[in-house]
Design a protein around this motif. Sequence first.
Motif, PDB file in Angstrom:
ATOM      1  N   GLN A 225       0.910  -0.924   0.199  1.00 50.05           N
ATOM      2  CA  GLN A 225      -0.304  -0.059   0.322  1.00 50.05           C
ATOM      3  C   GLN A 225       0.789   0.906  -0.352  1.00 50.05           C
ATOM      4  OE1 GLN A 225      -2.381  -0.341   3.566  1.00 50.05           O
ATOM      5  NE2 GLN A 225      -3.778  -2.094   2.666  1.00 50.05           N
ATOM      6  N   THR A 226       2.038   1.150   0.133  1.00 51.29           N
ATOM      7  CA  THR A 226       3.315   1.990   0.334  1.00 51.29           C
ATOM      8  C   THR A 226       3.126   2.829  -1.068  1.00 51.29           C
ATOM      9  OG1 THR A 226       4.596   1.170   1.706  1.00 51.29           O
ATOM     10  CG2 THR A 226       4.977   2.949   0.654  1.00 51.29           C
ATOM     11  N   VAL A 227       2.764   4.254  -1.453  1.00 51.78           N
ATOM     12  CA  VAL A 227       2.699   4.380  -2.648  1.00 51.78           C
ATOM     13  C   VAL A 227       4.722   5.293  -2.788  1.00 51.78           C
ATOM     14  CG1 VAL A 227       1.938   7.568  -3.861  1.00 51.78           C
ATOM     15  CG2 VAL A 227       0.051   6.105  -2.112  1.00 51.78           C
ATOM     16  N   ILE A 228       4.572   4.968  -3.984  1.00 47.67           N
ATOM     17  CA  ILE A 228       6.322   4.904  -4.617  1.00 47.67           C
ATOM     18  C   ILE A 228       6.585   5.634  -5.611  1.00 47.67           C
ATOM     19  CG2 ILE A 228       8.312   3.282  -6.277  1.00 47.67           C
ATOM     20  CD1 ILE A 228       7.012   1.811  -3.144  1.00 47.67           C
ATOM     21  N   SER A 229       6.808   6.924  -4.405  1.00 46.31           N
ATOM     22  CA  SER A 229       7.410   7.978  -5.733  1.00 46.31           C
ATOM     23  C   SER A 229       8.269   8.309  -6.624  1.00 46.31           C
ATOM     24  CB  SER A 229       8.213   8.695  -5.111  1.00 46.31           C
ATOM     25  OG  SER A 229       7.417   9.832  -3.353  1.00 46.31           O
ATOM     26  N   PRO A 230       7.670   8.103  -8.466  1.00 48.02           N
ATOM     27  CA  PRO A 230       8.949   7.746  -8.988  1.00 48.02           C
ATOM     28  C   PRO A 230       9.764   8.367  -9.004  1.00 48.02           C
ATOM     29  CG  PRO A 230       6.746   9.059  -9.792  1.00 48.02           C
ATOM     30  CD  PRO A 230       6.979   8.821  -7.952  1.00 48.02           C
ATOM     31  N   GLU A 231       9.864  10.154  -8.827  1.00 49.41           N
ATOM     32  CA  GLU A 231      11.448  11.043  -8.394  1.00 49.41           C
ATOM     33  C   GLU A 231      12.276  10.204  -7.270  1.00 49.41           C
ATOM     34  OE1 GLU A 231       8.116  11.804  -7.559  1.00 49.41           O
ATOM     35  OE2 GLU A 231       7.636  12.630  -5.579  1.00 49.41           O
ATOM     36  N   VAL A 232      11.833   9.521  -6.814  1.00 51.74           N
ATOM     37  CA  VAL A 232      13.111   9.034  -5.809  1.00 51.74           C
ATOM     38  C   VAL A 232      14.116   9.027  -6.327  1.00 51.74           C
ATOM     39  CG1 VAL A 232      11.614   8.590  -3.920  1.00 51.74           C
ATOM     40  CG2 VAL A 232      11.944   6.706  -5.612  1.00 51.74           C
ATOM     41  N   ALA A 233      15.123   9.369  -6.193  1.00 55.48           N
ATOM     42  CA  ALA A 233      16.448   9.100  -6.106  1.00 55.48           C
ATOM     43  C   ALA A 233      17.342   8.307  -5.429  1.00 55.48           C
ATOM     44  CB  ALA A 233      16.974  10.492  -6.640  1.00 55.48           C
ATOM     45  N   PRO A 234      18.804   7.753  -5.760  1.00 53.78           N
ATOM     46  CA  PRO A 234      18.504   7.538  -6.873  1.00 53.78           C
ATOM     47  C   PRO A 234      18.221   6.191  -7.673  1.00 53.78           C
ATOM     48  CG  PRO A 234      20.555   7.215  -5.864  1.00 53.78           C
ATOM     49  CD  PRO A 234      19.829   7.155  -4.961  1.00 53.78           C
ATOM     50  N   GLY A 235      16.932   6.716  -8.607  1.00 53.53           N
ATOM     51  CA  GLY A 235      15.849   5.481  -8.895  1.00 53.53           C
ATOM     52  C   GLY A 235      15.746   4.508  -9.441  1.00 53.53           C
ATOM     53  N   ASP A 236      17.224   4.154 -10.213  1.00 55.81           N
ATOM     54  CA  ASP A 236      17.413   2.951 -10.458  1.00 55.81           C
ATOM     55  C   ASP A 236      17.632   2.155  -9.455  1.00 55.81           C
ATOM     56  OD1 ASP A 236      17.527   3.497 -13.459  1.00 55.81           O
ATOM     57  OD2 ASP A 236      19.306   3.766 -14.077  1.00 55.81           O
ATOM     58  N   THR A 237      18.618   2.400  -8.313  1.00 48.50           N
ATOM     59  CA  THR A 237      19.207   2.575  -7.895  1.00 48.50           C
ATOM     60  C   THR A 237      18.462   1.743  -7.206  1.00 48.50           C
ATOM     61  OG1 THR A 237      21.303   3.139  -7.839  1.00 48.50           O
ATOM     62  CG2 THR A 237      20.699   2.069  -5.656  1.00 48.50           C
ATOM     63  N   TYR A 238      16.874   2.606  -6.444  1.00 49.25           N
ATOM     64  CA  TYR A 238      15.934   1.749  -5.906  1.00 49.25           C
ATOM     65  C   TYR A 238      15.288   1.040  -6.346  1.00 49.25           C
ATOM     66  CZ  TYR A 238      11.215   3.166  -3.281  1.00 49.25           C
ATOM     67  OH  TYR A 238      10.183   2.272  -2.430  1.00 49.25           O
ATOM     68  N   ASN A 239      15.425   1.025  -7.637  1.00 46.55           N
ATOM     69  CA  ASN A 239      13.775   0.156  -8.556  1.00 46.55           C
ATOM     70  C   ASN A 239      14.414  -1.190  -8.467  1.00 46.55           C
ATOM     71  OD1 ASN A 239      12.033   2.369  -9.130  1.00 46.55           O
ATOM     72  ND2 ASN A 239      13.394   2.122 -11.307  1.00 46.55           N
ATOM     73  N   LYS A 240      15.634  -1.246  -8.678  1.00 40.99           N
ATOM     74  CA  LYS A 240      16.772  -2.393  -8.172  1.00 40.99           C
ATOM     75  C   LYS A 240      16.462  -3.087  -6.733  1.00 40.99           C
ATOM     76  CE  LYS A 240      19.308  -6.438  -9.040  1.00 40.99           C
ATOM     77  NZ  LYS A 240      18.713  -6.893  -9.809  1.00 40.99           N
ATOM     78  N   ALA A 241      16.715  -2.354  -5.597  1.00 40.53           N
ATOM     79  CA  ALA A 241      16.278  -2.623  -4.907  1.00 40.53           C
ATOM     80  C   ALA A 241      14.519  -3.155  -4.244  1.00 40.53           C
ATOM     81  CB  ALA A 241      17.035  -1.761  -3.685  1.00 40.53           C
ATOM     82  N   SER A 242      14.065  -2.593  -4.422  1.00 37.33           N
ATOM     83  CA  SER A 242      12.538  -2.545  -4.942  1.00 37.33           C
ATOM     84  C   SER A 242      12.254  -4.070  -5.200  1.00 37.33           C
ATOM     85  CB  SER A 242      11.775  -2.037  -5.088  1.00 37.33           C
ATOM     86  OG  SER A 242      11.496  -0.886  -4.330  1.00 37.33           O
ATOM     87  N   GLU A 243      13.028  -4.289  -6.511  1.00 32.91           N
ATOM     88  CA  GLU A 243      12.759  -6.234  -7.257  1.00 32.91           C
ATOM     89  C   GLU A 243      14.196  -6.794  -6.124  1.00 32.91           C
ATOM     90  OE1 GLU A 243      14.786  -5.996 -11.048  1.00 32.91           O
ATOM     91  OE2 GLU A 243      13.878  -4.090 -11.567  1.00 32.91           O
ATOM     92  N   LEU A 244      14.629  -6.725  -5.736  1.00 33.07           N
ATOM     93  CA  LEU A 244      15.068  -8.229  -4.723  1.00 33.07           C
ATOM     94  C   LEU A 244      14.481  -7.656  -3.663  1.00 33.07           C
ATOM     95  CD1 LEU A 244      18.782  -6.100  -4.767  1.00 33.07           C
ATOM     96  CD2 LEU A 244      18.044  -9.014  -5.610  1.00 33.07           C
ATOM     97  N   PHE A 245      13.823  -6.690  -3.076  1.00 33.29           N
ATOM     98  CA  PHE A 245      12.776  -6.888  -1.718  1.00 33.29           C
ATOM     99  C   PHE A 245      11.871  -8.201  -2.463  1.00 33.29           C
ATOM    100  CE2 PHE A 245       8.895  -5.935   0.527  1.00 33.29           C
ATOM    101  CZ  PHE A 245       9.497  -5.617   2.221  1.00 33.29           C
ATOM    102  N   ASN A 246      10.870  -7.604  -3.209  1.00 31.05           N
ATOM    103  CA  ASN A 246       9.984  -8.516  -3.841  1.00 31.05           C
ATOM    104  C   ASN A 246       9.955 -10.236  -3.938  1.00 31.05           C
ATOM    105  OD1 ASN A 246       8.171  -6.047  -3.599  1.00 31.05           O
ATOM    106  ND2 ASN A 246       8.301  -5.231  -5.290  1.00 31.05           N
TER     107      ASN A 246
END
Length: 652
Positions: free
Chosen positions: A24-45
């Motif tokens: 339910q957490t709203v993920i801000s598209p502008e969080v930086a650094p984006g690539d690292t954040y997206n990769k971390a989220s993938e690993l979490f999932n």
Amino acid sequence: MLNYSIRLAAAAAIICISNTIFAQTVISPEVAPGDTYNKASELFNEKKYAEAEQLFSEIIEQGTEEHNTYFRRSYCYYYLGQYNKSLTDIERAFELAPKDHRYFYLKAQSYDKLKNTDMANYYLDMAILFEPGKLYYYKYRSAFLLETGDYKKAEYDFNVLIGENPMDYNSYYGRGLARYNQKRKTEACLDWQYAKEKNKSSNRFFFYKCTDLNLNGKTTAPTSKTLPIPPVFKSEYHSNFNEYLTKKIKYSIDAYNQELECYCMAKFIVSANKTIEDIQIISSTNLNFNNSIAEAIKSSQKYWIESATIYNTPVAYTFYVPVRFKLKLKTASIHQLQDSLKLYQKEGNLQNTYSVANKILNQNPFLPKVAAIHTKATKELGKNERSYLINDLKYLKNNKSEILDEIWISPHFHKTYYNALWQISSKNSSEYTRISNWRVFVNNRSNDNTSAPFTIIDYRKGPFWDYNKSGNLYCSGRYKQDKKYGKFNFYFANGNLQSRMYFKEDQIVDSVLYFHKSGLPNQTITINNGNFNIVKYYDENGNDLLTNGNGFWEFSKPDFSNANNLDIKGYYKDYKRDGEWILYFGGDIFVEEKYKNGKFVNGKYYKDGKSKSTAIKADKSYIGSWIFMPVSLTRAEKPEIASDYTASKRTN
């Protein structure tokens, strides 16, 4: 042994629940650094929590302060069994965003794992109070309560679950355990009997515990729905009630000037008739903020379109609204403040213990241990303050109530600092502070070219308030398209009105009123096309100095340098200027004029003052309504930079 299977069943659900909350957490598209954040989220999932934690930590170490990053890393720590780190991160996450039910739920989970049952119980209660419709919170809490032996409260949770879903057979099993442990064996066996065909645990317990009872013809009593459907708020311009309040509640100008913050808990009832009743501020760290909250709640009356209902029957419903008045200034993290609090407690420094606890609770009052420390220090210091009632759940036991998500109110104003000459200055050397809707931009000199002039951009639009160094209101007014417009008030240091004047298109119009420091009227002046006429003139004792329009009139307007005061002296006859009128500036004569029956006869003007220049014949009057224009306004409108003002001293 009785609780073991229900706890295992709940544990399986809890894993799913945690992921549900996280999703339910709203993920801000502008969080930086984006690539690292997206990769971390993938690993979490993918449940690779150790690798995900490393990447989230990398983002944080680079200086990115973002709610979602801390929130996700807190769950990584939770799944890695590092529960204290999880607690630290969840605290930091919700220092960066308003608190909602997720803050309390994750803290409850971590404290549960740490076997701190009191804190886990507190935060589970708070999670449900913030989101009473989340049934999986009741499932977690009911299992937790069974394990900790609070069977009566566990039974309540199972009643809620069964009332919402009569086919929830696992809850019949759990309620049976709660009742059995309260020595209500027959009721427990009736629950297990009802569920035994659908629930293996109920079947097993019924076989081992209930075969000695004669239950022929008996069945478990129906469980009524206990959770009401909340009242409905609908506004064309606001998506929900929280958004409405966020826009309606105003930061106190005085509080902003004094850099005060506050945490309040408001309460109100939406009655069965959809009327707002019993508005109260039940907890507040600063009473100056209370009226704004109450007025905002009251103004929402027409937007409540449906009352709360249970089985389609209207019922009253109570809302609690936590409001944090938060300055935009960066504050120390609660984790840092808690370290300081421990140190001061160890040293026995009572005043600092109180002060730091106060700072913590202004940011987050949902910390029972800190609240207890604050209450104790308050009593020992002999301070007469209300306790932090937000940590006392006694007033929140009504199931027809909920706490709304935390609301943050920040001031949408800007500060400009001025010295005694109304030059823009640094905060430390200022005598006045202007709070305004607009911001004064001062383009800084570069460090390599300190002799270059400053560039000032000051387009005035909207209201402003000027305060003196003591924090007293000095002036208030409004600009429209960079011009003075409407009513302007000036005040004495004691708070009494000193003068009031009206503007249109930057010019004084209609009238000017002056008062004595005592509050008694001094003079009333009418304005017409740049000219003025004195219609009332009183001394400090209320004596009329212009009897029937006849008398000697004196006016003095101080200059902030204390060297160039403006003084005017002249006679009135039948409410008209008559005889000699003189204008002094800095003690020297600059204008001499003669009148007869209100008409200008002749005049002299001295460019540099009579003592330094020869007279220039004047064919019109120079003594007009401009003399009433306050020096503070004219100087602030043509701003200069104080000599000690540098880029490094800027505070706004």
